[in-house]
Write a protein that holds these residues in place. Structure first.
Motif, short mmCIF file in Angstrom:
data_model
loop_
_atom_site.label_atom_id
_atom_site.label_comp_id
_atom_site.label_asym_id
_atom_site.label_seq_id
_atom_site.Cartn_x
_atom_site.Cartn_y
_atom_site.Cartn_z
N GLY A 150 0.81 -1.21 0.00
CA GLY A 150 0.00 0.00 0.00
C GLY A 150 0.85 1.26 0.00
N PHE A 151 1.96 1.21 0.72
CA PHE A 151 2.90 2.33 0.77
C PHE A 151 3.46 2.62 -0.63
N ILE A 152 3.91 1.58 -1.31
CA ILE A 152 4.48 1.74 -2.66
C ILE A 152 3.40 2.20 -3.63
N HIS A 153 2.23 1.59 -3.55
CA HIS A 153 1.11 1.94 -4.44
C HIS A 153 0.74 3.40 -4.31
N ALA A 154 0.66 3.89 -3.09
CA ALA A 154 0.28 5.29 -2.85
C ALA A 154 1.37 6.25 -3.29
N HIS A 155 2.61 5.90 -3.06
CA HIS A 155 3.68 6.83 -3.37
C HIS A 155 3.97 6.91 -4.87
N VAL A 156 3.76 5.83 -5.60
CA VAL A 156 3.88 5.91 -7.07
C VAL A 156 2.78 6.82 -7.62
N ALA A 157 1.58 6.71 -7.08
CA ALA A 157 0.49 7.60 -7.49
C ALA A 157 0.80 9.04 -7.11
N ALA A 177 -7.16 17.77 -10.92
CA ALA A 177 -5.77 17.45 -10.62
C ALA A 177 -5.43 17.82 -9.18
N THR A 178 -5.92 18.96 -8.74
CA THR A 178 -5.68 19.38 -7.36
C THR A 178 -6.33 18.42 -6.38
N PHE A 179 -7.57 18.04 -6.66
CA PHE A 179 -8.28 17.10 -5.80
C PHE A 179 -7.54 15.77 -5.73
N LEU A 180 -7.11 15.23 -6.87
CA LEU A 180 -6.38 13.95 -6.87
C LEU A 180 -5.07 14.07 -6.11
N PHE A 181 -4.36 15.17 -6.30
CA PHE A 181 -3.09 15.33 -5.60
C PHE A 181 -3.29 15.37 -4.10
N VAL A 182 -4.26 16.14 -3.64
CA VAL A 182 -4.52 16.24 -2.20
C VAL A 182 -4.98 14.90 -1.64
N LEU A 183 -5.83 14.19 -2.37
CA LEU A 183 -6.32 12.89 -1.91
C LEU A 183 -5.19 11.87 -1.83
N VAL A 184 -4.34 11.83 -2.85
CA VAL A 184 -3.23 10.88 -2.85
C VAL A 184 -2.19 11.26 -1.79
N LEU A 185 -1.96 12.55 -1.61
CA LEU A 185 -1.05 12.99 -0.55
C LEU A 185 -1.59 12.58 0.82
N SER A 186 -2.90 12.69 1.01
CA SER A 186 -3.52 12.25 2.27
C SER A 186 -3.36 10.75 2.47
N ALA A 187 -3.47 9.98 1.38
CA ALA A 187 -3.28 8.54 1.48
C ALA A 187 -1.84 8.21 1.86
N CYS A 188 -0.89 8.96 1.33
CA CYS A 188 0.51 8.75 1.70
C CYS A 188 0.75 9.07 3.16
N ILE A 189 0.14 10.13 3.63
CA ILE A 189 0.27 10.48 5.05
C ILE A 189 -0.32 9.37 5.92
N CYS A 190 -1.45 8.82 5.50
CA CYS A 190 -2.05 7.68 6.23
C CYS A 190 -1.09 6.49 6.26
N CYS A 191 -0.42 6.23 5.14
CA CYS A 191 0.56 5.13 5.10
C CYS A 191 1.68 5.36 6.11
N HIS A 192 2.19 6.58 6.14
CA HIS A 192 3.26 6.88 7.08
C HIS A 192 2.79 6.75 8.53
N LEU A 193 1.59 7.21 8.80
CA LEU A 193 1.06 7.09 10.16
C LEU A 193 0.87 5.63 10.57
N ARG A 194 0.39 4.79 9.64
CA ARG A 194 0.23 3.37 9.96
C ARG A 194 1.56 2.70 10.21
N ILE A 195 2.59 3.07 9.44
CA ILE A 195 3.92 2.49 9.64
C ILE A 195 4.48 2.92 10.99
N LEU A 196 4.34 4.20 11.32
CA LEU A 196 4.82 4.67 12.62
C LEU A 196 4.07 4.01 13.76
#
Length: 169
Positions: A93-100, A142-161
């Motif tokens: 999930g981390f890789i999937h989100a960060h490639v997006a 594009a702005t909406f997708l970027f913010v949504l994907v950035l939020s998903a990446c933040i969620c990934c980092h929080l789950r890992i921590l």
């Protein structure tokens, strides 16, 4: 409610990949029906959002439009699975989100520059691109997708921590 909201946020990368697949489908629709107003509308709506990532994907040898469409559809479906079971597939999930995130970030950086010539050619801009987000010349999608994907990446980092703090790994 919190779990449902986080699940929707984690679906952001899958939505980005699905948007790219729909963009490729719009290209195919234009190929088969160039007079279709709805095909043109879909293509022109998604063009500023997915142009750069798709061109990057087409740079891979052997990646034609059909292969890219199927690949993006599969990656989008895999993203749904990753979003629904985040603890089971944490690294994937981390890789999937960060490639997006990289793909949507590339779109955001390139969309801010709209020049046709080399009149303002400079080495720093060539090496690093123009990452200024002003003026906002790209689409709200594009702005909406970027913010949504950035939020998903933040969620990934929080789950890992959270996992490392609990001592699971």
């Amino acid at each position: 409610m919190r779990t449902a909201l986080f699940t929707l946020v984690r679906l952001g990368p899958a939505l980005a990949y699905a948007t790219a697949a729909v963009f490729l489908t719009s290209i195919l629709l234009l190929e088969y029906s160039p007079a279709s107003a709805s095909a043109w509308w879909l293509y022109m709506t998604l063009l500023p959002v997915m142009r750069e990532p798709i061109y990057l994907l087409f740079a891979v040898p052997g990646a034609g439009i059909w292969i890219a469409t199927v690949l993006l559809t599969i990656v989008s479906l895999v993203g749904i699975r990753l979003a629904l079971q985040p603890q089971r597939y944490l690294r994937a999930g981390f890789i999937h989100a960060h490639v997006a995130l990289i793909a949507t970030g590339l779109t955001m950086g390139r969309a801010a520059v709209a020049q046709a010539g080399l009149s303002s050619f400079s080495l720093p801009q060539l090496l690093w691109g123009d990452w200024s987000f002003l003026p906002l010349s790209y689409s709200p999608l594009a702005t909406f997708l970027f913010v949504l994907v950035l939020s998903a990446c933040i969620c990934c980092h929080l789950r890992i921590l959270e996992r490392y703090r609990s001592g699971e790994e």
